[in-house]
Motif scaffolding. Structure first.
Motif, PDB file in Angstrom:
ATOM      1  N   HIS A 134       0.854  -1.075  -0.026  1.00  0.00           N
ATOM      2  CA  HIS A 134       0.165   0.170  -0.122  1.00  0.00           C
ATOM      3  C   HIS A 134       0.654   1.271   0.089  1.00  0.00           C
ATOM      4  CE1 HIS A 134      -3.685  -2.137  -0.055  1.00  0.00           C
ATOM      5  NE2 HIS A 134      -3.059  -2.455   1.386  1.00  0.00           N
ATOM      6  N   ALA A 135       2.041   1.299   0.134  1.00  0.00           N
ATOM      7  CA  ALA A 135       3.087   2.261  -0.006  1.00  0.00           C
ATOM      8  C   ALA A 135       3.651   2.860  -0.631  1.00  0.00           C
ATOM      9  CB  ALA A 135       3.842   2.708   1.610  1.00  0.00           C
ATOM     10  N   ARG A 136       3.904   1.952  -1.812  1.00  0.00           N
ATOM     11  CA  ARG A 136       4.984   1.891  -2.989  1.00  0.00           C
ATOM     12  C   ARG A 136       5.061   3.657  -2.864  1.00  0.00           C
ATOM     13  NH1 ARG A 136       4.271  -2.640  -6.245  1.00  0.00           N
ATOM     14  NH2 ARG A 136       4.843  -4.592  -4.386  1.00  0.00           N
ATOM     15  N   GLU A 137       4.013   4.268  -3.703  1.00  0.00           N
ATOM     16  CA  GLU A 137       4.069   5.772  -3.966  1.00  0.00           C
ATOM     17  C   GLU A 137       4.407   6.478  -3.458  1.00  0.00           C
ATOM     18  OE1 GLU A 137      -0.101   5.210  -2.371  1.00  0.00           O
ATOM     19  OE2 GLU A 137       0.925   3.466  -3.258  1.00  0.00           O
ATOM     20  N   ASP A 138       4.161   5.724  -1.983  1.00  0.00           N
ATOM     21  CA  ASP A 138       5.198   6.983  -0.992  1.00  0.00           C
ATOM     22  C   ASP A 138       6.427   7.152  -0.511  1.00  0.00           C
ATOM     23  OD1 ASP A 138       2.663   8.522  -0.199  1.00  0.00           O
ATOM     24  OD2 ASP A 138       1.734   6.613   1.131  1.00  0.00           O
ATOM     25  N   ILE A 139       6.871   5.665  -1.663  1.00  0.00           N
ATOM     26  CA  ILE A 139       9.071   5.278  -0.806  1.00  0.00           C
ATOM     27  C   ILE A 139       9.159   5.737  -2.227  1.00  0.00           C
ATOM     28  CG2 ILE A 139      10.144   3.767  -1.422  1.00  0.00           C
ATOM     29  CD1 ILE A 139       7.818   2.065   0.001  1.00  0.00           C
ATOM     30  N   PRO A 140      10.608   6.948  -1.907  1.00  0.00           N
ATOM     31  CA  PRO A 140      10.954   8.244  -2.782  1.00  0.00           C
ATOM     32  C   PRO A 140      11.546   6.944  -4.133  1.00  0.00           C
ATOM     33  CG  PRO A 140      11.899   8.558  -0.588  1.00  0.00           C
ATOM     34  CD  PRO A 140      11.198   6.892  -0.462  1.00  0.00           C
ATOM     35  N   VAL A 141      11.883   7.553  -5.243  1.00  0.00           N
ATOM     36  CA  VAL A 141      12.129   7.112  -6.477  1.00  0.00           C
ATOM     37  C   VAL A 141      13.291   6.449  -6.356  1.00  0.00           C
ATOM     38  CG1 VAL A 141      13.191   6.962  -9.140  1.00  0.00           C
ATOM     39  CG2 VAL A 141      10.397   7.916  -7.892  1.00  0.00           C
ATOM     40  N   GLY A 142      14.021   5.687  -6.282  1.00  0.00           N
ATOM     41  CA  GLY A 142      15.362   5.409  -6.292  1.00  0.00           C
ATOM     42  C   GLY A 142      15.225   4.169  -4.477  1.00  0.00           C
ATOM     43  N   VAL A 143      14.343   4.323  -4.004  1.00  0.00           N
ATOM     44  CA  VAL A 143      14.323   3.591  -2.959  1.00  0.00           C
ATOM     45  C   VAL A 143      13.536   1.700  -3.132  1.00  0.00           C
ATOM     46  CG1 VAL A 143      13.674   2.467  -0.566  1.00  0.00           C
ATOM     47  CG2 VAL A 143      15.171   5.439  -1.706  1.00  0.00           C
ATOM     48  N   VAL A 144      14.268   1.107  -2.393  1.00  0.00           N
ATOM     49  CA  VAL A 144      13.083  -0.141  -3.134  1.00  0.00           C
ATOM     50  C   VAL A 144      13.190  -1.456  -2.058  1.00  0.00           C
ATOM     51  CG1 VAL A 144      13.367   0.128  -5.747  1.00  0.00           C
ATOM     52  CG2 VAL A 144      14.629  -1.315  -4.688  1.00  0.00           C
ATOM     53  N   ASP A 145      12.108  -2.383  -2.110  1.00  0.00           N
ATOM     54  CA  ASP A 145      12.118  -3.040  -1.101  1.00  0.00           C
ATOM     55  C   ASP A 145      12.852  -3.100   0.643  1.00  0.00           C
ATOM     56  OD1 ASP A 145      11.837  -5.384  -3.350  1.00  0.00           O
ATOM     57  OD2 ASP A 145      13.960  -6.018  -3.268  1.00  0.00           O
ATOM     58  N   PRO A 146      11.485  -2.367   0.720  1.00  0.00           N
ATOM     59  CA  PRO A 146      11.739  -1.388   1.921  1.00  0.00           C
ATOM     60  C   PRO A 146      11.067  -2.305   2.468  1.00  0.00           C
ATOM     61  CG  PRO A 146       9.978   0.015   1.519  1.00  0.00           C
ATOM     62  CD  PRO A 146      10.724  -1.659   0.170  1.00  0.00           C
ATOM     63  N   TYR A 147      12.487  -3.257   4.016  1.00  0.00           N
ATOM     64  CA  TYR A 147      12.305  -4.054   5.270  1.00  0.00           C
ATOM     65  C   TYR A 147      12.772  -3.127   6.567  1.00  0.00           C
ATOM     66  CZ  TYR A 147      10.639  -8.275   7.297  1.00  0.00           C
ATOM     67  OH  TYR A 147       9.641  -9.623   7.793  1.00  0.00           O
ATOM     68  N   VAL A 148      11.757  -3.291   7.431  1.00  0.00           N
ATOM     69  CA  VAL A 148      11.266  -3.135   9.054  1.00  0.00           C
ATOM     70  C   VAL A 148      11.474  -3.826   9.513  1.00  0.00           C
ATOM     71  CG1 VAL A 148      10.579  -1.447  10.173  1.00  0.00           C
ATOM     72  CG2 VAL A 148      10.698  -0.452   8.676  1.00  0.00           C
ATOM     73  N   TRP A 149      12.535  -3.560  11.210  1.00  0.00           N
ATOM     74  CA  TRP A 149      12.132  -4.884  12.002  1.00  0.00           C
ATOM     75  C   TRP A 149      12.239  -3.829  13.083  1.00  0.00           C
ATOM     76  CZ3 TRP A 149      16.017  -5.368   8.320  1.00  0.00           C
ATOM     77  CH2 TRP A 149      15.979  -6.634   7.559  1.00  0.00           C
TER      78      TRP A 149
END
Length: 201
Positions: free
Chosen positions: A72-87
């Motif tokens: 759901h948040a792909r459009e909020d992640i800056p272009v050039g940043v992919v596959d975010p994951y948080v612990w």
């Protein structure tokens, strides 16, 4: 607004606006939808003031956060940043990882040979770990460690990456990692436990 809240404030700035990479956990859309529902509830709570003595709490899990980032948040992640994951590690500690385009950071201004960021190239994993402290509607993220391509780097180098990817027209210098920030949506506190965060309004 709700999606920006998740990417920006909860994850520290929550590891600051998406400088967070692919996990090994299978992420389900239902978990993403669950968090989307919870975020809408948080938004509704913000519109209805309550006495200071009253506290409304919403728990969000690590699995929900990562599923939300994927679906759901792909459009909020800056272009050039992919596959975010948080612990969500507990005792206030959070860690995030993402694949980041460092060529964009390197090329956005002229650099001298002593500028470490001038040697950053390619799309590599960037990881950050730190402590999120919140109180009375204000949060602060204290960076403990940063790695680029698996190599530990000084905090100022991560700051340059974060600054580049969080720039806006209203904030052309981007987010300062160690600067206090106001929690949105009438949130008073975020308690970071092991595997989940409790949002208090």
């Amino acid at each position: 607004m709700v999606r920006r809240f998740l990417a920006g404030a909860l994850l520290a700035a929550l590891a600051s606006a998406g400088i967070v990479a692919a996990g090994q956990v299978t992420l389900a859309r239902r978990d993403a939808d669950t968090l989307q529902h919870k975020l809408a509830l948080i938004h509704r709570h913000a519109a209805v003031p309550v006495p200071r003595s009253a506290v409304r709490s919403t728990a969000v899990s690590e699995r929900e956060v990562n599923a939300y980032l994927r679906y759901h948040a792909r459009e909020d992640i800056p272009v050039g940043v992919v596959d975010p994951y948080v612990w969500i590690l507990g005792d206030g500690r959070v860690s995030g990882r993402a694949i980041v385009d460092l060529d964009a950071v390197r090329k956005h201004r002229t650099r001298g040979w002593t500028d470490l960021a001038g040697y950053l190239t390619g799309r590599v994993p960037v990881q950050a770990t730190g402590i999120l402290k919140t109180k009375d509607g204000v949060g602060r993220f204290s960076l403990q460690s940063a790695q680029v391509g698996g190599i530990t780097v000084p905090n100022f180098l991560l700051q340059e990456i974060v600054s580049y990817y969080t720039r806006t027209a209203g904030q052309p210098q981007g987010v300062a990692l160690d600067a206090p920030f106001e929690l949105p949506l009438s949130i008073r506190e975020v308690r970071v436990g092991k595997g989940q965060a409790l949002i208090l309004q």
